[in-house]
Scaffold this motif. Structure first.
Motif, mmCIF file in Angstrom:
data_model
loop_
_atom_site.group_PDB
_atom_site.id
_atom_site.type_symbol
_atom_site.label_atom_id
_atom_site.label_comp_id
_atom_site.label_asym_id
_atom_site.label_seq_id
_atom_site.Cartn_x
_atom_site.Cartn_y
_atom_site.Cartn_z
ATOM 1 N N THR A 1 -0.366 26.482 47.917
ATOM 2 C CA THR A 1 0.382 25.979 46.772
ATOM 3 C C THR A 1 0.053 24.500 46.599
ATOM 4 O OG1 THR A 1 2.546 25.808 45.707
ATOM 5 C CG2 THR A 1 2.465 25.379 48.083
ATOM 6 N N HIS B 1 7.685 25.213 52.154
ATOM 7 C CA HIS B 1 7.895 25.225 50.706
ATOM 8 C C HIS B 1 9.392 25.250 50.390
ATOM 9 C CE1 HIS B 1 8.506 27.410 46.860
ATOM 10 N NE2 HIS B 1 7.582 26.566 46.439
ATOM 11 N N HIS C 1 3.876 23.124 41.898
ATOM 12 C CA HIS C 1 3.303 23.805 40.737
ATOM 13 C C HIS C 1 3.733 25.264 40.715
ATOM 14 C CE1 HIS C 1 -0.294 20.874 39.989
ATOM 15 N NE2 HIS C 1 0.833 20.227 40.191
ATOM 16 N N CYS C 2 3.894 25.868 41.909
ATOM 17 C CA CYS C 2 4.213 27.286 42.020
ATOM 18 C C CYS C 2 4.639 27.582 43.453
ATOM 19 C CB CYS C 2 2.994 28.140 41.658
ATOM 20 S SG CYS C 2 1.577 27.856 42.747
ATOM 21 N N PRO C 3 5.220 28.754 43.688
ATOM 22 C CA PRO C 3 5.471 29.163 45.070
ATOM 23 C C PRO C 3 4.129 29.467 45.753
ATOM 24 C CG PRO C 3 6.482 30.704 43.509
ATOM 25 C CD PRO C 3 5.728 29.704 42.711
ATOM 26 N N ASP D 1 8.379 18.443 43.736
ATOM 27 C CA ASP D 1 7.822 19.151 42.579
ATOM 28 C C ASP D 1 6.637 20.009 43.023
ATOM 29 O OD1 ASP D 1 7.005 19.963 40.031
ATOM 30 O OD2 ASP D 1 6.013 18.055 39.595
ATOM 31 N N CYS E 1 1.757 20.728 45.546
ATOM 32 C CA CYS E 1 2.973 19.959 45.300
ATOM 33 C C CYS E 1 2.558 18.535 44.955
ATOM 34 C CB CYS E 1 3.900 19.979 46.511
ATOM 35 S SG CYS E 1 3.323 19.084 47.958
ATOM 36 N N SER F 1 11.218 22.175 48.622
ATOM 37 C CA SER F 1 11.819 22.473 47.312
ATOM 38 C C SER F 1 13.284 22.073 47.291
ATOM 39 C CB SER F 1 11.683 23.959 46.981
ATOM 40 O OG SER F 1 10.340 24.308 46.788
ATOM 41 N N ILE G 1 0.912 31.193 46.972
ATOM 42 C CA ILE G 1 0.152 32.288 46.381
ATOM 43 C C ILE G 1 -0.816 32.830 47.422
ATOM 44 C CG2 ILE G 1 -1.568 32.893 44.611
ATOM 45 C CD1 ILE G 1 -0.347 30.692 42.868
#
Length: 145
Positions: A125, A102, A113-115, A111, A127, A106, A117
């Protein structure tokens, strides 16, 4: 009778850009790259005059087939389409070291959506690839007896 999921086929705007994403960022291996066209492709795609370039990448038991159509010219999909739109919403790739991947992706401008989880049995996650296709990246936890 289904014996396996063989591959995932994705129409892409720029084959070289997509190869770089799947090979250089996700670590897949490019196994072939070739032009396509002719009657068999017209039949299977149900597209008159279908032609372009294709590539196959694989890694960890997953194979991705990428198609860049030069004819007929494809319609551009919304690269930010929501995952609740009808059709295939995402595919999932199991990875090792999700947090490290990640961070690296990054930093390369991918892109997310979030780190990652925590979902109790895994971390996950979403992407997006260069065409906005959603890929779930998941790292399963080792279950303790």
């Amino acid at each position: 009778m289904i014996t396996a999921l063989h591959h995932i086929g994705i129409s892409v705007a720029d084959l070289d850009c997509s190869i770089a994403f799947y090979r250089d960022l996700l670590g897949m291996k490019l196994s072939s790259q070739h032009p396509f066209g002719g009657a068999r492709f017209e039949q299977i795609f149900r597209l008159e005059g279908a032609k372009g370039r294709a590539a196959h990448l694989h890694g960890g038991g997953t194979e991705v087939e990428l198609f860049e159509f030069t004819h007929p010219r494809p319609q551009t999909a919304d690269p930010k389409r929501p995952v609740n739109a009808h059709g295939i919403t995402h595919f999932c790739i199991e990875v090792a070291d999700l947090r490290g991947l990640h961070l690296r992706m990054s930093e390369a401008g991918v892109d997310f959506h979030c780190p990652p989880i925590d979902f109790d049995i895994c971390e996950a996650t979403y992407c997006r690839d260069p065409d906005g296709n959603v890929i779930e990246l998941i790292e399963m936890y080792e279950l303790q007896d």
